[in-house]
Design an enzyme around this catalytic site. Structure first.
Site, PDB file in Angstrom:
ATOM      1  N   LYS A  10       6.453   0.909   9.278  1.00 35.55           N
ATOM      2  CA  LYS A  10       5.415   1.013   8.257  1.00 35.55           C
ATOM      3  C   LYS A  10       4.111   1.484   8.905  1.00 35.55           C
ATOM      4  O   LYS A  10       3.964   1.456  10.119  1.00 35.55           O
ATOM      5  CB  LYS A  10       5.202  -0.352   7.585  1.00 35.55           C
ATOM      6  CG  LYS A  10       6.347  -0.697   6.632  1.00 35.55           C
ATOM      7  CD  LYS A  10       6.094  -1.956   5.825  1.00 35.55           C
ATOM      8  CE  LYS A  10       4.773  -2.047   5.147  1.00 35.55           C
ATOM      9  NZ  LYS A  10       4.469  -0.925   4.226  1.00 35.55           N
ATOM     10  N   GLY A  20       2.445   4.456   7.606  1.00 34.82           N
ATOM     11  CA  GLY A  20       2.136   5.848   7.276  1.00 34.82           C
ATOM     12  C   GLY A  20       0.798   5.970   6.557  1.00 34.82           C
ATOM     13  O   GLY A  20       0.114   6.977   6.655  1.00 34.82           O
ATOM     14  N   THR A  76       0.846  -1.203   0.000  1.00 31.87           N
ATOM     15  CA  THR A  76       0.000   0.000   0.000  1.00 31.87           C
ATOM     16  C   THR A  76       0.878   1.248   0.000  1.00 31.87           C
ATOM     17  O   THR A  76       1.945   1.254   0.626  1.00 31.87           O
ATOM     18  CB  THR A  76      -0.912  -0.034   1.244  1.00 31.87           C
ATOM     19  OG1 THR A  76      -1.822  -1.118   1.110  1.00 31.87           O
ATOM     20  CG2 THR A  76      -1.692   1.263   1.407  1.00 31.87           C
ATOM     21  N   GLY A  77       0.403   2.291  -0.672  1.00 27.93           N
ATOM     22  CA  GLY A  77       1.116   3.570  -0.650  1.00 27.93           C
ATOM     23  C   GLY A  77       1.519   4.003  -2.043  1.00 27.93           C
ATOM     24  O   GLY A  77       1.307   3.287  -3.032  1.00 27.93           O
ATOM     25  N   THR A 126       4.433   4.339  -3.408  1.00 30.27           N
ATOM     26  CA  THR A 126       5.491   3.564  -4.073  1.00 30.27           C
ATOM     27  C   THR A 126       4.942   2.207  -4.521  1.00 30.27           C
ATOM     28  O   THR A 126       5.129   1.800  -5.678  1.00 30.27           O
ATOM     29  CB  THR A 126       6.695   3.366  -3.121  1.00 30.27           C
ATOM     30  OG1 THR A 126       6.983   4.599  -2.464  1.00 30.27           O
ATOM     31  CG2 THR A 126       7.921   2.901  -3.895  1.00 30.27           C
ATOM     32  N   LYS A 150      14.115   7.009   2.777  1.00 25.04           N
ATOM     33  CA  LYS A 150      13.556   6.041   3.737  1.00 25.04           C
ATOM     34  C   LYS A 150      14.650   5.320   4.543  1.00 25.04           C
ATOM     35  O   LYS A 150      14.346   4.542   5.443  1.00 25.04           O
ATOM     36  CB  LYS A 150      12.701   4.999   2.991  1.00 25.04           C
ATOM     37  CG  LYS A 150      11.633   5.584   2.069  1.00 25.04           C
ATOM     38  CD  LYS A 150      10.554   6.292   2.836  1.00 25.04           C
ATOM     39  CE  LYS A 150       9.467   6.908   1.990  1.00 25.04           C
ATOM     40  NZ  LYS A 150       8.549   6.001   1.374  1.00 25.04           N
ATOM     41  N   ASP A 155       6.250  -4.179  -1.057  1.00 23.44           N
ATOM     42  CA  ASP A 155       5.587  -3.083  -0.349  1.00 23.44           C
ATOM     43  C   ASP A 155       6.536  -1.891  -0.239  1.00 23.44           C
ATOM     44  O   ASP A 155       7.749  -2.032  -0.443  1.00 23.44           O
ATOM     45  CB  ASP A 155       5.172  -3.571   1.049  1.00 23.44           C
ATOM     46  CG  ASP A 155       3.986  -2.817   1.618  1.00 23.44           C
ATOM     47  OD1 ASP A 155       3.676  -1.714   1.133  1.00 23.44           O
ATOM     48  OD2 ASP A 155       3.367  -3.334   2.569  1.00 23.44           O
ATOM     49  N   GLU A 196      -0.767  -5.235   6.058  1.00 24.65           N
ATOM     50  CA  GLU A 196       0.565  -5.388   5.444  1.00 24.65           C
ATOM     51  C   GLU A 196       1.392  -6.418   6.209  1.00 24.65           C
ATOM     52  O   GLU A 196       2.083  -7.246   5.610  1.00 24.65           O
ATOM     53  CB  GLU A 196       1.294  -4.045   5.432  1.00 24.65           C
ATOM     54  CG  GLU A 196       0.681  -3.042   4.454  1.00 24.65           C
ATOM     55  CD  GLU A 196       1.244  -1.641   4.561  1.00 24.65           C
ATOM     56  OE1 GLU A 196       1.193  -0.916   3.564  1.00 24.65           O
ATOM     57  OE2 GLU A 196       1.723  -1.249   5.651  1.00 24.65           O
TER      58      GLU A 196
HETATM   59  C1  5RP Z   1       1.224   2.134   4.323  1.00 28.30           C
HETATM   60  C2  5RP Z   1       2.696   1.972   4.337  1.00 28.30           C
HETATM   61  C3  5RP Z   1       3.443   2.518   3.169  1.00 28.30           C
HETATM   62  O1  5RP Z   1       4.146   1.481   2.558  1.00 28.30           O
HETATM   63  C4  5RP Z   1       4.383   3.579   3.649  1.00 28.30           C
HETATM   64  O2  5RP Z   1       3.632   4.572   4.320  1.00 28.30           O
HETATM   65  C5  5RP Z   1       5.173   4.213   2.488  1.00 28.30           C
HETATM   66  O3  5RP Z   1       4.302   4.925   1.674  1.00 28.30           O
HETATM   67  P1  5RP Z   1       4.816   5.761   0.417  1.00 28.30           P
HETATM   68  O4  5RP Z   1       5.326   4.757  -0.569  1.00 28.30           O
HETATM   69  O5  5RP Z   1       3.601   6.503  -0.064  1.00 28.30           O
HETATM   70  O6  5RP Z   1       5.896   6.679   0.912  1.00 28.30           O
HETATM   71  O7  5RP Z   1       3.296   1.434   5.233  1.00 28.30           O
HETATM   72  O8  5RP Z   1       0.657   1.702   5.523  1.00 28.30           O
END
Ligand code: 5RP
Length: 232
Positions: free
Chosen positions: A96, A98, A28-29, A31, A123, A83, A105
């Site tokens: 994780k 965010g 999710t997210g 990326t 990151k 992920d 996940e």
């Molecule tokens: C969601 C997550 C995401 O993988 C994490 O927040 C990174 O998100 P992004 O790729 O938008 O920076 O853990 O619960």
């Protein structure tokens, strides 16, 4: 992290990890979204995948791309889960959540033969904790649970404050109907020790520490994509 680097990391992970016929966990997210796009592209080219999404947002995206979906209940084990992350350290411990999806996940990562992360250098940290630790808490007596988490931080010598996540003036609610809190802290010297303490708190459904789950990080930069494996 630029969209270009997110796509590069996702492309490299797809190139190295995917083989037609696999069962996949879809993260999710912003990326992970690129990786889901690539799975959709490969399916249009004739490859076959059966996928478990880690959030309703990812489920909707995958459905819109015609990606075949299933559930963990139906398949039990996943070949590889790809992920994003909010932070990773040299041991490839992660923070994780965010995007408030860390419960699903983690459930998917735990049932995957291999979990890999796609990220850029923003990151990468020497020590976890600059990104506040996401916490999914049942609504019943949620502030009491938050206090118990603050005590767990203090018990390990971590200065921390646990705050309810609010967006547009309303409490953030996860896909599972629970509240999201964030543990602001001054650094997590021993992620495994904190994870063990948090695992014992009733009312805390799941925290965003992923320890010993990530096998590799595909780290994109302008120079290309490096594959990072855990250092002891
Ligand atoms: C969601 C997550 C995401 O993988 C994490 O927040 C990174 O998100 P992004 O790729 O938008 O920076 O853990 O619960």
């Amino acid at each position: 992290m630029s969209d270009h680097l997110k796509r590069l990391a996702a492309e490299k992970a797809a190139e190295c990890e995917l083989r037609s016929g696999m069962k996949l966990g879809l993260g999710t997210g912003s990326t992970a979204k690129h990786f889901v796009d690539i799975v959709g592209e490969r399916i249009r080219l004739g490859e076959h995948y059966l996928c478990v999404p880690t959030s309703e947002a990812t489920r909707k995206q995958a459905e819109s791309l015609g990606v075949p979906l299933t559930t963990l209940d139906q398949i039990g084990e996943i070949d590889v889960c790809v992920d994003g992350t909010d932070e990773f350290d040299p041991a490839l411990s992660l923070i994780k959540g965010g995007g408030a999806a860390h419960l699903r996940e983690k459930m998917v990562a735990l049932r995957s033969k291999r979990m890999v992360v796609i990220a850029d250098a923003s990151k990468k940290v020497a020590r976890l904790g600059a990104f506040s630790l996401p916490l999914e808490i049942v609504p019943f007596a949620h502030s009491v649970t938050a206090q118990a988490i603050e005590k767990a931080f203090a018990g390990l010598g971590i200065k921390g404050e646990v705050r309810q996540r609010v967006k547009d003036g309303a409490p953030v609610v996860s896909d599972n109907g629970n509240l999201i809190y964030d543990g602001v802290n001054d650094g997590i010297p021993d992620p495994a020790a904190l994870a063990a303490k948090l695992d014992g708190i009733t009312g805390l459904v799941e925290h965003g520490l992923f320890v010993g789950l990530c096998s590799a990080v595909y780290l994109a930069s302008d120079a290309g994509v490096a594959v990072i494996t855990p250092s002891a």
